[in-house]
Scaffold this active site. Structure first.
Site, mmCIF file in Angstrom:
data_model
loop_
_atom_site.group_PDB
_atom_site.id
_atom_site.type_symbol
_atom_site.label_atom_id
_atom_site.label_comp_id
_atom_site.label_asym_id
_atom_site.label_seq_id
_atom_site.Cartn_x
_atom_site.Cartn_y
_atom_site.Cartn_z
ATOM 1 N N GLY A 90 0.795 -1.238 0.000
ATOM 2 C CA GLY A 90 0.000 0.000 0.000
ATOM 3 C C GLY A 90 0.818 1.274 0.000
ATOM 4 O O GLY A 90 0.370 2.317 -0.473
ATOM 5 N N ASP A 127 -5.793 -0.674 -1.898
ATOM 6 C CA ASP A 127 -6.411 -1.680 -2.754
ATOM 7 C C ASP A 127 -7.678 -2.251 -2.149
ATOM 8 O O ASP A 127 -7.940 -2.160 -0.952
ATOM 9 C CB ASP A 127 -5.437 -2.836 -2.987
ATOM 10 C CG ASP A 127 -5.279 -3.707 -1.749
ATOM 11 O OD1 ASP A 127 -4.981 -3.158 -0.675
ATOM 12 O OD2 ASP A 127 -5.489 -4.936 -1.850
ATOM 13 N N ASP A 178 0.317 4.170 3.418
ATOM 14 C CA ASP A 178 -0.849 4.802 2.803
ATOM 15 C C ASP A 178 -1.846 5.256 3.858
ATOM 16 O O ASP A 178 -2.308 6.383 3.845
ATOM 17 C CB ASP A 178 -1.507 3.858 1.769
ATOM 18 C CG ASP A 178 -1.839 2.465 2.320
ATOM 19 O OD1 ASP A 178 -1.474 2.145 3.473
ATOM 20 O OD2 ASP A 178 -2.465 1.680 1.581
ATOM 21 N N LYS A 235 -6.922 7.591 9.875
ATOM 22 C CA LYS A 235 -8.307 7.377 10.333
ATOM 23 C C LYS A 235 -8.262 7.246 11.854
ATOM 24 O O LYS A 235 -8.318 6.136 12.389
ATOM 25 C CB LYS A 235 -8.872 6.072 9.764
ATOM 26 C CG LYS A 235 -9.086 6.009 8.271
ATOM 27 C CD LYS A 235 -9.828 4.698 7.968
ATOM 28 C CE LYS A 235 -9.664 4.233 6.570
ATOM 29 N NZ LYS A 235 -10.212 2.868 6.361
ATOM 30 N N ARG A 259 -5.137 -0.086 -7.015
ATOM 31 C CA ARG A 259 -3.978 0.624 -6.446
ATOM 32 C C ARG A 259 -3.494 1.757 -7.345
ATOM 33 O O ARG A 259 -3.003 2.769 -6.875
ATOM 34 C CB ARG A 259 -2.800 -0.335 -6.237
ATOM 35 C CG ARG A 259 -2.962 -1.286 -5.070
ATOM 36 C CD ARG A 259 -1.609 -1.884 -4.719
ATOM 37 N NE ARG A 259 -1.730 -3.177 -4.064
ATOM 38 C CZ ARG A 259 -1.889 -3.345 -2.756
ATOM 39 N NH1 ARG A 259 -1.978 -2.292 -1.984
ATOM 40 N NH2 ARG A 259 -1.976 -4.547 -2.232
ATOM 41 N N ASP A 308 -4.858 2.964 10.215
ATOM 42 C CA ASP A 308 -6.254 2.614 10.493
ATOM 43 C C ASP A 308 -6.344 2.181 11.969
ATOM 44 O O ASP A 308 -6.454 3.029 12.849
ATOM 45 C CB ASP A 308 -6.646 1.512 9.497
ATOM 46 C CG ASP A 308 -8.102 1.122 9.551
ATOM 47 O OD1 ASP A 308 -8.956 1.994 9.737
ATOM 48 O OD2 ASP A 308 -8.404 -0.087 9.384
ATOM 49 N N GLY A 356 -3.892 1.187 13.556
ATOM 50 C CA GLY A 356 -2.592 1.563 14.114
ATOM 51 C C GLY A 356 -1.675 0.373 14.324
ATOM 52 O O GLY A 356 -0.498 0.544 14.651
HETATM 53 P P1 IMP Z 1 -3.862 -0.870 10.319
HETATM 54 O O1 IMP Z 1 -5.245 -1.324 10.712
HETATM 55 O O2 IMP Z 1 -3.575 0.533 10.811
HETATM 56 O O3 IMP Z 1 -2.834 -1.861 10.732
HETATM 57 O O4 IMP Z 1 -3.855 -0.792 8.753
HETATM 58 C C1 IMP Z 1 -3.467 -1.914 8.043
HETATM 59 C C2 IMP Z 1 -3.400 -1.697 6.573
HETATM 60 O O5 IMP Z 1 -4.711 -1.803 6.095
HETATM 61 C C3 IMP Z 1 -2.864 -0.368 6.052
HETATM 62 O O6 IMP Z 1 -1.481 -0.424 5.802
HETATM 63 C C4 IMP Z 1 -3.609 -0.225 4.750
HETATM 64 O O7 IMP Z 1 -2.813 -0.730 3.694
HETATM 65 C C5 IMP Z 1 -4.830 -1.106 4.931
HETATM 66 N N1 IMP Z 1 -6.054 -0.301 4.985
HETATM 67 C C6 IMP Z 1 -6.591 0.310 6.049
HETATM 68 N N2 IMP Z 1 -7.706 0.976 5.707
HETATM 69 C C7 IMP Z 1 -7.867 0.766 4.373
HETATM 70 C C8 IMP Z 1 -8.834 1.225 3.405
HETATM 71 O O8 IMP Z 1 -9.774 1.978 3.690
HETATM 72 N N3 IMP Z 1 -8.634 0.812 2.125
HETATM 73 C C9 IMP Z 1 -7.614 0.008 1.755
HETATM 74 N N4 IMP Z 1 -6.683 -0.418 2.610
HETATM 75 C C10 IMP Z 1 -6.808 -0.042 3.913
HETATM 76 MG MG MG Z 2 -0.928 -1.648 3.976
#
Ligand code: IMP
Ligand code: MG
Length: 173
Positions: free
Chosen positions: A39, A157, A98, A129, A163, A101, A103
């Site tokens: 991403g 994606d 990217d 977010k 992407r 979310d 974290g």
């Molecule tokens: P985390 O939940 O912060 O660990 O995020 C994990 C990964 O999920 C991130 O690196 C993004 O690549 C992917 N991700 C989170 N939210 C979205 C979204 O809305 N669309 C696509 N990928 C997402």
């Molecule tokens: Mg990712």
């Protein structure tokens, strides 16, 4: 797909973001941008060039992180599938992704970089977010704070698709 960030909005945000990073980090020690594949790639490519334009030289490296278990809802337990190519011991690292979310990804990778002996780790994301955090994690440099929606494009994606879309849209199925 409803547009959320246009190509122009993203392009306009990159120079001030790069300037903010440069100001926060006036003398980085052999700076390396590290991104979790895949991403991060579009944002890292553009941020890298924006950083060069403000005189911040750096290398790039990548890791690959996966969550245990199948299905669409992540289990929350991450594992490192592919490690850095070069050692980061004694180096300054900008972790670039990217989206932040829950974290979990940035928390996991920054801990990994610290374990590997990075001198300092800072973080940058295209989109944050904050309402979705599963653990407390603050990103140092955020290009855009966005609401809780599933987005695609500019590296993000849906099942590997979208992407390369040059803007960010809210995916509505
Ligand atoms: P985390 O939940 O912060 O660990 O995020 C994990 C990964 O999920 C991130 O690196 C993004 O690549 C992917 N991700 C989170 N939210 C979205 C979204 O809305 N669309 C696509 N990928 C997402
Ligand atoms: Mg990712």
């Amino acid at each position: 797909m409803t547009p959320l960030l246009t190509e122009q909005q993203i392009a306009d945000r990159l120079p001030p973001l790069a300037a903010e990073i440069a100001a926060a980090w006036p003398r980085p020690e052999r700076l390396v941008l590290v991104g979790p594949l895949k991403g991060c790639v579009i944002f890292m490519a553009d941020l890298s060039r924006a950083l060069w334009r403000v005189g911040v030289s750096h290398d790039m490296d990548f890791v690959r992180v996966a969550s245990y278990g199948a299905g669409t809802e992540s289990s929350g337990v991450l594992r490192l599938e592919s490690d850095l190519y070069h050692p980061v011991e004694g180096r300054d690292v900008l972790l670039v992704d990217d989206i932040c979310d829950s974290g979990r990804t940035m928390d996991f990778v920054s801990r990994h970089l610290a374990c590997k002996g990075a001198r300092a780790v800072r973080t940058a994301v295209l989109m944050d977010k904050p309402s979705r955090r599963a653990l407390p994690f603050a990103v140092d440099h955020v290009a855009f704070t966005i609401p809780n929606a599933f987005v695609v494009g500019y590296g993000c994606d849906l099942a590997e698709g979208y992407r390369g879309v040059p803007y960010v849209g809210i995916y509505e199925g």
